[in-house]
Design a protein around this motif. Structure first.
Motif, short mmCIF file in Angstrom:
data_model
loop_
_atom_site.label_atom_id
_atom_site.label_comp_id
_atom_site.label_asym_id
_atom_site.label_seq_id
_atom_site.Cartn_x
_atom_site.Cartn_y
_atom_site.Cartn_z
N PHE B 197 56.86 70.65 37.74
CA PHE B 197 56.25 70.18 38.99
C PHE B 197 54.81 69.73 38.76
CE2 PHE B 197 59.36 73.24 40.99
CZ PHE B 197 60.14 72.27 41.58
N GLU B 198 54.06 70.55 37.99
CA GLU B 198 52.64 70.25 37.76
C GLU B 198 52.48 68.92 37.05
OE1 GLU B 198 54.15 73.07 37.06
OE2 GLU B 198 53.10 74.70 38.08
N GLU B 199 53.30 68.70 36.01
CA GLU B 199 53.24 67.43 35.28
C GLU B 199 53.62 66.28 36.21
OE1 GLU B 199 54.39 68.74 30.71
OE2 GLU B 199 55.96 68.54 32.21
N MET B 200 54.66 66.49 37.01
CA MET B 200 55.12 65.45 37.92
C MET B 200 54.01 65.07 38.89
SD MET B 200 57.73 63.55 38.47
CE MET B 200 57.42 62.15 39.52
N LEU B 201 53.29 66.08 39.38
CA LEU B 201 52.18 65.81 40.31
C LEU B 201 51.14 64.95 39.64
CD1 LEU B 201 51.52 69.15 42.22
CD2 LEU B 201 52.22 66.92 43.15
N GLU B 202 50.79 65.27 38.38
CA GLU B 202 49.79 64.47 37.69
C GLU B 202 50.33 63.06 37.43
OE1 GLU B 202 46.84 65.20 37.33
OE2 GLU B 202 46.63 67.37 37.31
N MET B 203 51.59 62.96 37.04
CA MET B 203 52.18 61.65 36.77
C MET B 203 52.21 60.82 38.05
SD MET B 203 53.14 61.49 33.50
CE MET B 203 54.64 60.60 33.07
N ALA B 204 52.64 61.43 39.15
CA ALA B 204 52.79 60.70 40.41
C ALA B 204 51.44 60.26 40.95
CB ALA B 204 53.52 61.56 41.43
N SER B 205 50.50 61.21 41.00
CA SER B 205 49.21 60.86 41.59
C SER B 205 48.45 59.90 40.69
CB SER B 205 48.40 62.12 41.87
OG SER B 205 48.11 62.76 40.66
N LEU B 206 48.84 59.82 39.43
CA LEU B 206 48.18 58.90 38.51
C LEU B 206 48.84 57.54 38.48
CD1 LEU B 206 47.43 61.41 35.66
CD2 LEU B 206 45.75 60.29 37.13
N GLY B 207 49.85 57.34 39.27
CA GLY B 207 50.37 55.99 39.37
C GLY B 207 51.82 55.81 38.99
N ALA B 208 52.49 56.82 38.47
CA ALA B 208 53.92 56.68 38.19
C ALA B 208 54.66 56.98 39.49
CB ALA B 208 54.34 57.65 37.10
N LYS B 209 54.86 55.93 40.29
CA LYS B 209 55.28 56.15 41.68
C LYS B 209 56.79 56.26 41.85
CE LYS B 209 51.19 54.09 43.59
NZ LYS B 209 50.53 52.78 43.60
N VAL B 210 57.35 57.37 41.50
CA VAL B 210 58.77 57.57 41.71
C VAL B 210 59.00 58.54 42.85
CG1 VAL B 210 60.93 58.30 40.65
CG2 VAL B 210 59.23 57.09 39.29
N LEU B 211 58.23 59.60 42.87
CA LEU B 211 58.35 60.62 43.91
C LEU B 211 57.03 60.69 44.69
CD1 LEU B 211 60.01 63.72 42.25
CD2 LEU B 211 60.83 62.46 44.23
N GLN B 212 57.12 60.85 45.98
CA GLN B 212 55.92 61.04 46.78
C GLN B 212 55.24 62.36 46.42
OE1 GLN B 212 55.34 57.86 48.11
NE2 GLN B 212 54.33 59.18 49.61
N THR B 213 53.93 62.31 46.23
CA THR B 213 53.17 63.50 45.86
C THR B 213 53.46 64.67 46.80
OG1 THR B 213 51.44 62.06 45.08
CG2 THR B 213 50.85 64.36 45.42
N ARG B 214 53.48 64.37 48.10
CA ARG B 214 53.68 65.45 49.08
C ARG B 214 55.00 66.16 48.87
NH1 ARG B 214 53.09 63.33 55.01
NH2 ARG B 214 54.10 65.26 55.65
N SER B 215 56.04 65.38 48.52
CA SER B 215 57.36 65.99 48.36
C SER B 215 57.38 66.88 47.11
CB SER B 215 58.43 64.91 48.28
OG SER B 215 58.30 64.15 47.10
#
Lengths: 408, 408
Positions: B197-215
């Motif tokens: 989850f932590e990595e996904m949050l960094e990936m998402a908020s850094l621009g890898a837009k697959v999953l919404q950060t909030r979700s």
């Protein structure tokens, strides 16, 4: 303070520009010091678009899911009209059927309104807002979205007017009122200032399709004055209301007609008790509505039994009757789709004798043969050959002096 | 029995054919013995169409009415998907956000879920039905329709999975999983089987837009395993889940990047306590998010203060800073929109020293100058000249052996 309910149909809200025109009209009423509740339909074309999507998914889509789908049409319109009013500086709030709530039974696609909780609307009106309600829809006791069936927005408007004890329910449409007959057939047709609920019911069910029959019944039962107006031009429209003084009413108020008729005859039926039920029972069981019925005088123990149905039901009716005729050992079944029905309608008939005679005389003078007759307290209908329809309408319109508004 | 929540976005339900393909996919899961709750978005293009109608009514439409309008998009999809399943002989029932109900606060257009009542869904599942829920929407305590904001359907799916204690929340999208970096930049990018989850949050908020950060935050807080899958091809996707054994995790899991950055510098600021607040306070008050922050070592009592913002906020930021600089008697304000941010992300960093050093060495070898650096426990970000972005991504992807899945 005067409280009015205004209803705008699909054509009246069919585009961005038309919704804005409706907003202007609503605003004018509000500025004139009236509290206004607006009921709107889906933008024209939207319901058909959604139906097409539904049919692409399932040839017989589930009624519950269809209601969930179709109810989005009005939900779009209420939000847009509310925005258009707010853009004009007018406080406005939209409610779906479920938000009012308008509680219905669970008969999806043809639900009946059971209760309208008026408090949320009353509070919004008291705060100075225009209230916009989605027509055609409600919610059942389990929270499922229901619809009242096509044209149900009229019923929503009248039911809301009844629940709110509104002073008037205004139905905005693409005609500027109720006419003595269809102006496309008789250019001298005249807009009526008033018409009674009973007359309106006969006019509507006979083919003058301005108001849904159910909504008129509702208005009559709850004594809600209904006014039919044009959403495109200004004018007083036609007030549909209770009978005030039948003695002064014209003998005939209007000439209604319908081309949507077909005639079927079971000939050479053995004339014995129960024959009508034996023939009409299977028709009724197939959910086919029968209109005018005629049973000939018996000759040599046999009789002909004739009735009319809607033209769309003609093929199924013929099919059923062939089976029935065989069982009854009747001689045969004949059908005719080339007929039409013309009716003279008016509460004044009750107190004026001789209307039927005048009607038959006028038609006879033009050599129009009457095939069937049906009468009620406030209407006389005749079934004729379809090719004489326009002539018959113009003849009767003239015979009863409708272009002058006579009250002889 | 396994219970899964599946979410399909707007592209996956963008046409009649695609909704039918989703129905087949749902059916396969149900036939494999799983209980299935499906969350769907509006058909692609529908939300934009509705927004356009809204803007035609009011340049700044009321948030409440906008939610009433936009929520119809998902309502159409749930009904259609339900019909598509029923046409295939599968019991199915649709629920709007309000019908579940998914209760939210009253912050229209960006509401937060407060409670999900799961009993109606549980009963429907127990009866053997597939349950279809409208994403993105809810209802507040007064019965007003709310929306969670764009991309909110992911949040709906994860929240439902949490409320139902589902075994997995499957997010179907147009990519077949989470990659080590964007394959359009580095063709050797590799799909990850798992990510925390932590990595996904960094990936998402850094621009890898697959999953919404909030979700993702929601999933992390409620420990809901999330799987990212393609709705167009079969495959295992990427499982986003809790950290299992950091010791065995690779040092770096992926390279994220963002072009959506701009850099601003207030130069020659008198170096005294409270300077950061004096500069960033007005920025924060204008609701502008600040990302990487750098304050130079003071020289002659003056310092340079640099930070990055989203590129869309650049003009407003510059405007605010010009006022601030005058107040602070700073020498000037400079801005640069030609920058990009590249980040190495991985929970393995915690237990491996020298990641930053390897990163800087690799970039230096390619003569890529590092303008700013920001680090956290599981990520190192560098701000560089935008023109080096692709080179930097490929260089780091190679330096950390991501194309081979090394765990050195």
């Amino acid at each position: 303070m005067t409280l009015i309910v205004q209803k705008y149909g699909g054509t009246s809200v069919g585009s961005v520009e038309r919704i804005q025109a409706v907003a202007e009209r609503v605003l004018a009423s509000h500025r004139a010091g009236q509290q206004v509740v607006v009921v709107v339909s889906a933008m024209s074309g939207e319901t058909d678009r959604l139906l097409q999507l539904a049919r692409a998914m399932d040839s017989r889509p589930s009624p519950r899911e269809l209601d969930t789908l179709l109810s989005t049409g009005e939900q779009v319109t209420i939000a847009l009209l509310s925005m258009a009013l707010q853009a004009r500086g007018q406080a406005a709030i939209s409610f779906t059927g479920g938000q009012v709530p308008i509680t219905t039974d669970s008969a999806h696609n043809k639900a009946r309104i059971e209760h309208i909780e008026a408090s949320r609307i009353r509070n919004a009106l008291a705060s100075g807002a225009v209230v916009i309600v989605a027509g055609f829809q409600g919610v059942d006791g389990q929270g499922n979205i229901t619809t009242l069936g096509r044209g149900g927005s009229d019923t929503t408007a009248v039911a809301l007017a009844a629940a709110l004890r509104a002073d008037e329910c205004q139905i905005y449409t693409d005609v500027d009122g109720i006419y003595t007959t269809d102006p496309r057939v008789e250019p001298r047709a005249r807009r009526l200032d008033r018409i009674t609920f009973e007359e309106m019911l006969e006019m509507a069910s006979l083919g003058a399709k301005v108001l849904q029959t159910r909504s008129v019944e509702f208005a009559m039962n709850y004594r809600v004055p209904v006014r039919v107006l044009s959403s495109f031009t200004d004018g007083p429209g036609t007030l549909v209301t209770e009978e005030e003084n039948a003695m002064e009413a014209p003998r005939v108020s209007g000439i209604a007609f319908s081309r949507n008729e077909a005639k079927v005859t079971v000939s050479g039926v053995p004339d014995r008790p129960g024959i009508a039920h034996a023939i009409l029972g299977p028709i009724s069981a197939a959910n086919i509505n029968v209109d005018v019925i005629l049973q000939n005088v018996s000759a040599a123990g046999r009789t002909d039994f004739t009735f009319t149905v809607e033209r769309g039901d003609f093929d199924r009716t013929m099919e059923i009757l062939r089976g029935v005729a065989e069982q009854l050992q009747a001689e045969g079944v004949r059908g005719d789709t080339g007929i039409a029905k013309v009716s003279a309608v008016g509460v004044g008939m009750r107190s004026h004798a001789g209307i039927a005679a005048s009607m038959f005389a006028a038609l006879s003078k033009e050599n129009i043969n009457i095939q069937m007759i049906s009468t009620s307290e406030i209407k006389i209908s005749v079934v004729i050959d379809e090719k004489y329809l326009e002539l018959a309408v113009r003849t009767l319109h003239e015979a009863f002096g409708l272009e002058r508004g006579d009250t002889p």
